[in-house]
Structures are given as structure tokens and as C-alpha cells.
Design an enzyme around this catalytic site. Structure first.
Site, short mmCIF file in Angstrom:
data_model
loop_
_atom_site.label_atom_id
_atom_site.label_comp_id
_atom_site.label_asym_id
_atom_site.label_seq_id
_atom_site.Cartn_x
_atom_site.Cartn_y
_atom_site.Cartn_z
N THR A 106 2.91 -2.17 -1.31
CA THR A 106 2.66 -0.74 -1.21
C THR A 106 1.87 -0.49 0.07
O THR A 106 0.73 -0.96 0.19
CB THR A 106 1.87 -0.24 -2.43
OG1 THR A 106 2.60 -0.55 -3.62
CG2 THR A 106 1.63 1.26 -2.35
N LYS A 182 7.36 5.06 -3.17
CA LYS A 182 6.40 4.22 -3.89
C LYS A 182 5.01 4.86 -3.89
O LYS A 182 4.29 4.81 -4.90
CB LYS A 182 6.32 2.83 -3.24
CG LYS A 182 5.30 1.87 -3.92
CD LYS A 182 5.62 1.65 -5.38
CE LYS A 182 4.51 0.90 -6.13
NZ LYS A 182 4.34 -0.49 -5.70
N LYS A 250 -7.10 1.23 -3.50
CA LYS A 250 -6.25 1.12 -2.31
C LYS A 250 -5.08 2.10 -2.35
O LYS A 250 -4.84 2.86 -1.41
CB LYS A 250 -5.70 -0.30 -2.16
CG LYS A 250 -4.65 -0.47 -1.06
CD LYS A 250 -4.07 -1.86 -1.04
CE LYS A 250 -3.07 -2.13 -2.14
NZ LYS A 250 -1.73 -1.50 -1.89
#
Length: 309
Positions: A106, A182, A250
Site C-alpha cells: 500500500t 487500495k 501509515k
């Protein structure tokens, strides 16, 4: 590199973590003998005992493979896989022109676009291919891949993607679209986990039996996949990380970065990000992401059965 007797490409996989190990197993079931590499001592060797080849270095893996699949945590680790860490080389220098690099992390979509261009200068094809579904679906070959890349990259991949995933979505003819989808998926996943934790915390605060609450919600309109999956961890008192709190620090950070670039407001994502940040700084960074529930004051969380003895 290609096995000319069967016309099967030689596939390498880097990163035998929760997702990568399952993906490598799926490749093996599909008839590949994957070359594997992991920075943890002995991990690649343990996998290869059941079939495949453990590589001592990334350079060796790159030299021997037609396709390299990278399943690491973030963009920085992907850079190291490709270009080395300053002391040991990565796989890009040894990959042959026309080979394919499949990036499953990602990342910022703009970074992925830039990586496609950088690899093209070396004659290496690239697929922007983030993954979703969790470790169990990775192990059974039932996960989802959100992919984007050139027709040549898809042609090189052949049936390899279908060997690892039940759903392989083709979202664009150049890098970036896979990572954008994503990032949006992670927006929902992070917000849903935070909302699930908030709901369970309120139930605990109000004295509702948590098992009964879980049973009712999972059979009612308020249910979500994340509530059903993550609140089961809370009920079990088990915060063994399948996906850690810091993963959503994150990933929701990436969500906010993407939106900030176009001055797009994301109020729920911002709040969820702060919740994961709070959990991380409170000492739960490496615990399962369901540990975000631990930020709520004045509640008594269920404990593991072993702890009750």
C-alpha cells in the site's frame, strides 16, 4: 529463466510475512516452484523445504526469475527490495530486460507512477498491484488484487496473478489506479475498525454483555466485515497482530496525504487516524489493530481465557 519444457515463467516472491507466505503457497499449488527471499533468517529455507528455492540475496532472486512479486510493508521497503539498502544490492540490477516486477504494498499512487517510469528505463515491466483480504484468504488463493499496468505487463504476468487471487481487478493501463483504489479501501477499513471499536467500547461502558452485543450486531444492519472480524479479537482478549495498529497509522496517513493534495476533506478518516495515532503512542503500536479500543477510558475489556485461570 522461463521453464521451456512447460512454458511456465519462473516466479520469485520477496517477503514471506502474513500475506506473502500464503501467496507463495498459492503459487506452489498452481504448479510454480517459487524462488523466495525474506530478511528473517531461516524463513525462506523453511518455505523451500516443501517446494521452491530459497535465495540468499535479492540479486540472486532477480537474476533467476522472470517475475518478481514484492510483498513488503511500504514504499521504503519496496525501494530496498529493488535498489538495495546501501550495503547490499536489490533485485533490479540483476533482473533481465523484459522481466516483470509486481508491487503489492500500500503506497502513495504518485510514488507508484514514478516507480513504473524508473523501472521502464531499465527495461523492466511493472504492475501496480496492491492486495487485500487478510492472511487466511492469501493462503487459500482467495484474496483480491487491485492492479494497473501496461498490456505488456499483463501479458508477462499471464495466469500467475490468478494463481494467487480469486479477484484480479484490471483498473488501468498504467500504474497508479491500483494504488488509488487500495488507498480508498484502506480509508474504509480504518474507519470501520475505529467505528467498531467505538461501538464495542460504548457497549462495555453501558454494561451490555459483549458476547451478546457481538451476536446481535453481526446479525443486524449495523454489522460490517471489520466489526465481525476485529471485535472477535477483542472478545477473545487476543491482540496478536494480524494487522498492527501502526499499519493504519501509515495507511490512513496515506489516505489523508492523497486527499490533501487536492484539498479534499475527509473528516471521518482524520478522526480514525487520530485514534490509531493515540493507540500507537499509548504503547499498542505493534498490537493487532483492534487494540485501538484500548484508547477508551473507563471500560473493562475481555481477557484471554488463559489469563482467567
Amino acid at each position: 529463466m522461463t521453464d521451456t519444457s512447460s512454458n511456465t515463467p519462473v516466479v520469485g516472491l520477496v517477503g514471506l510475512g502474513a500475506m506473502g507466505s500464503g501467496m507463495a503457497q498459492s503459487l506452489r499449488r498452481a504448479g510454480h516452484a517459487p524462488h523466495v527471499f525474506d530478511v528473517r533468517p531461516g524463513v525462506a529455507e523453511a518455505f523451500a523445504r516443501e517446494g521452491g528455492t530459497a535465495c540468499d540475496t535479492l540479486a540472486a532472486l532477480g537474476a533467476q526469475c522472470d517475475i518478481v512479486v514484492s510483498v513488503v510493508v511500504n514504499a521504503a521497503q519496496t525501494e530496498s527490495v529493488l535498489f538495495g539498502d546501501g550495503t547490499t544490492p536489490g533485485c533490479a540490477a540483476s533482473m533481465k530486460p523484459g522481466s516483470l516486477f509486481v508491487m503489492c504494498s500500500t503506497v502513495d499512487p504518485n510514488w507508484s507512477v514514478a516507480l513504473e517510469a524508473r523501472l521502464a528505463q531499465q527495461g523492466i515491466l511493472y504492475l501496480d498491484a496492491p492486495i487485500s483480504g487478510g492472511a487466511a484468504k492469501a493462503a487459500s488463493g482467495q484474496m483480491t488484487m487491485m492492479t494497473a499496468g501496461t498490456p505488456a505487463a499483463y501479458e508477462k504476468a499471464g495466469a500467475m496473478l490468478d494463481a494467487m487471487a480469486a479477484k484480479v481487478y484490471r483498473l488501468g493501463d498504467s500504474a497508479g489506479a491500483g494504488s488509488k483504489v487500495k488507498v480508498i479501501n484502506q480509508l474504509l477499513a480504518g474507519v470501520h475498525i475505529a467505528a467498531a471499536a467505538e461501538a464495542m467500547a460504548l457497549g462495555l461502558r453501558e454494561g451490555v454483555n459483549p458476547d451478546a452485543l457481538y451476536e446481535v450486531i453481526t446479525h443486524s444492519a449495523g454489522n460490517s466485515w471489520m466489526f465481525e472480524n476485529r471485535m472477535a479479537h477483542v472478545l477473545a482478549g487476543d491482540y496478536t497482530p494480524l494487522s498492527a495498529v501502526d499499519i493504519f497509522v501509515k495507511d490512513l496517513g496515506l489516505v489523508l496525504d492523497v486527499a490533501r493534495a487536492s484539498k479534499f476533506p475527509l473528516p471521518l478518516s482524520s478522526t480514525a487516524h487520530q485514534m490509531f495515532m493515540q493507540a500507537s503512542t499509548a504503547g499498542f503500536a505493534r498490537e493487532d489493530d483492534s487494540a485501538v479500543i484500548k484508547i477508551f477510558p473507563g471500560i473493562e475489556l475481555p481477557v484471554a481465557k488463559e489469563s482467567k485461570k
